[in-house]
Write an enzyme that holds these catalytic residues in place. Sequence first.
Site, short mmCIF file in Angstrom:
data_model
loop_
_atom_site.label_atom_id
_atom_site.label_comp_id
_atom_site.label_asym_id
_atom_site.label_seq_id
_atom_site.Cartn_x
_atom_site.Cartn_y
_atom_site.Cartn_z
N TYR A 48 -27.87 10.47 -8.86
CA TYR A 48 -26.73 11.23 -8.34
C TYR A 48 -26.50 10.95 -6.85
O TYR A 48 -25.45 11.28 -6.32
CB TYR A 48 -26.92 12.74 -8.55
CG TYR A 48 -26.99 13.18 -10.00
CD1 TYR A 48 -26.75 12.27 -11.04
CD2 TYR A 48 -27.28 14.48 -10.36
CE1 TYR A 48 -26.83 12.64 -12.37
CE2 TYR A 48 -27.35 14.87 -11.69
CZ TYR A 48 -27.13 13.95 -12.69
OH TYR A 48 -27.20 14.33 -14.00
N HIS A 103 -34.31 9.39 -17.09
CA HIS A 103 -32.87 9.65 -17.22
C HIS A 103 -32.27 9.07 -18.50
O HIS A 103 -31.41 9.69 -19.12
CB HIS A 103 -32.14 9.10 -15.98
CG HIS A 103 -30.87 9.81 -15.67
ND1 HIS A 103 -30.38 9.95 -14.40
CD2 HIS A 103 -29.97 10.44 -16.46
CE1 HIS A 103 -29.25 10.62 -14.43
NE2 HIS A 103 -28.97 10.93 -15.67
N1 LIG Z 1 -28.83 13.75 -18.20
C1 LIG Z 1 -27.64 13.18 -18.16
O1 LIG Z 1 -27.47 12.01 -18.54
C2 LIG Z 1 -26.47 13.98 -17.66
C3 LIG Z 1 -25.17 13.49 -17.85
C4 LIG Z 1 -24.10 14.26 -17.38
C5 LIG Z 1 -24.35 15.47 -16.73
N2 LIG Z 1 -25.62 15.91 -16.54
C6 LIG Z 1 -25.91 17.21 -15.89
O2 LIG Z 1 -25.06 18.20 -16.45
C7 LIG Z 1 -24.39 18.88 -15.40
C8 LIG Z 1 -23.06 19.41 -15.87
O3 LIG Z 1 -22.18 18.36 -16.19
P1 LIG Z 1 -20.65 18.40 -15.79
O4 LIG Z 1 -20.49 19.19 -14.54
O5 LIG Z 1 -20.14 17.03 -15.82
O6 LIG Z 1 -19.99 19.19 -17.02
P2 LIG Z 1 -19.85 20.74 -17.40
O7 LIG Z 1 -20.82 21.59 -16.67
O8 LIG Z 1 -19.82 20.78 -18.89
O9 LIG Z 1 -18.35 21.09 -16.93
C9 LIG Z 1 -17.99 21.11 -15.57
C10 LIG Z 1 -16.49 21.36 -15.55
O10 LIG Z 1 -16.24 22.70 -15.98
C11 LIG Z 1 -15.45 23.36 -15.00
N3 LIG Z 1 -15.92 24.75 -14.87
C12 LIG Z 1 -17.15 25.18 -14.54
N4 LIG Z 1 -17.18 26.52 -14.51
C13 LIG Z 1 -15.94 26.95 -14.82
C14 LIG Z 1 -15.35 28.23 -14.93
N5 LIG Z 1 -16.06 29.35 -14.72
N6 LIG Z 1 -14.04 28.30 -15.24
C15 LIG Z 1 -13.31 27.17 -15.47
N7 LIG Z 1 -13.81 25.92 -15.37
C16 LIG Z 1 -15.12 25.82 -15.04
C17 LIG Z 1 -15.69 22.62 -13.71
O11 LIG Z 1 -14.55 22.74 -12.88
P3 LIG Z 1 -14.68 23.45 -11.40
O12 LIG Z 1 -15.36 22.47 -10.52
O13 LIG Z 1 -13.25 23.68 -11.04
O14 LIG Z 1 -15.45 24.73 -11.58
C18 LIG Z 1 -15.87 21.18 -14.20
O15 LIG Z 1 -14.62 20.56 -14.37
C19 LIG Z 1 -24.30 17.83 -14.29
O16 LIG Z 1 -24.05 18.39 -13.03
C20 LIG Z 1 -25.65 17.19 -14.38
O17 LIG Z 1 -26.59 17.99 -13.69
C21 LIG Z 1 -26.68 15.18 -17.00
#
Ligand SMILES: NC(=O)c1ccc[n+]([C@@H]2O[C@H](COP(=O)([O-])OP(=O)(O)OC[C@H]3O[C@@H](n4cnc5c(N)ncnc54)[C@H](OP(=O)(O)O)[C@@H]3O)[C@@H](O)[C@H]2O)c1
Length: 279
Positions: A48, A103
């Site tokens: 990241y 990862h």
């Molecule tokens: N291990 C892996 O390979 C891998 C891959 C991908 C991700 N990850 C981990 O998973 C985490 C989450 O992934 P992600 O952030 O891509 O997806 P997510 O958590 O599923 O979704 C984030 C999205 O949801 C919106 N959101 C969050 N809270 C909200 C609310 N209360 N109301 C309306 N919209 C809301 C955010 O917009 P706003 O910014 O406007 O709130 C953003 O667009 C990453 O940060 C990372 O730590 C791991």
Amino acid sequence: MEYIILNNGIAMPKLGFGTISQFGEQIIDNVCYALNNGYQLIDTANRYGNEEEVGIGIKKSGVNRETIFLETKLGPTLYENDQAIDDTLNRLNVEYIDLMLLHHPVNNYIYAYKMLEKAYKEGKLKAIGISNFPVEKIQEILDNCEIVPAVMQVECHPYYPAETVRDFLIRHQIALQAWYPLGHGNSDMLNDPVFVNLGKKYHKSTVQIILRWHTQMGFGLVPGSTSFQHIKDNADIFDFTLTHDEMEEIAELNKHKPFYNVTKESLERLATTKCNFEE
Ligand SMILES: NC(=O)c1ccc[n+]([C@@H]2O[C@H](COP(=O)([O-])OP(=O)(O)OC[C@H]3O[C@@H](n4cnc5c(N)ncnc54)[C@H](OP(=O)(O)O)[C@@H]3O)[C@@H](O)[C@H]2O)c1
């Protein structure tokens, strides 16, 4: 907060804050804000490119290190780098990491897992695990390594509840932690009428209903957000309980298809893309 007791006895907070694609002051402030507004777990990764800022955010929060669960992931280009875990500790500016994952299941992941085991035995890592591993590659880890992974982080949400690995993980006492818990903000899912109706019943947002579903499924989860309001709201999910019938209704939304498609090309990219601190 609710916790998952990992297979080595350590308590992992179910809810965490995901830090992907956030950098500089933004991630410093958001980590600091999350830790002061209901979160105890922060999830980052070598890849990241923000571990230094995450470490600064932790210090800035003023929250006692012992009450924080810090999780990061070893980048695939570092799988044979014996210095990589110590370098990660230095970037995060901490004495130990609560959970370190591999990862992706690419490159020499058996050697890398053995590096995690060594650091675990030395007390540098309190728990170790994997991310994005299919069942046959988890089995390979079980067959070739000593310590059963404590956690597997994988794409998981109501439209794709990780069914290809779930039973296997339960059988081996490996906790499932969901990435993309909100489907990366997919608007169809966030506006699904099932969640809209449940939101009305419980006076919660559709997002809060989805996050609560994760915790009731027994999953850990690391939603990300760039908004203080969303970060705070997303932690306000422990004061209501979906009924058995409501959980069944949500189970029927399963589309059996992830949002993130793993392909030969994507795996190749994941295997070769360097972290921003590598030459
Ligand atoms: N291990 C892996 O390979 C891998 C891959 C991908 C991700 N990850 C981990 O998973 C985490 C989450 O992934 P992600 O952030 O891509 O997806 P997510 O958590 O599923 O979704 C984030 C999205 O949801 C919106 N959101 C969050 N809270 C909200 C609310 N209360 N109301 C309306 N919209 C809301 C955010 O917009 P706003 O910014 O406007 O709130 C953003 O667009 C990453 O940060 C990372 O730590 C791991």
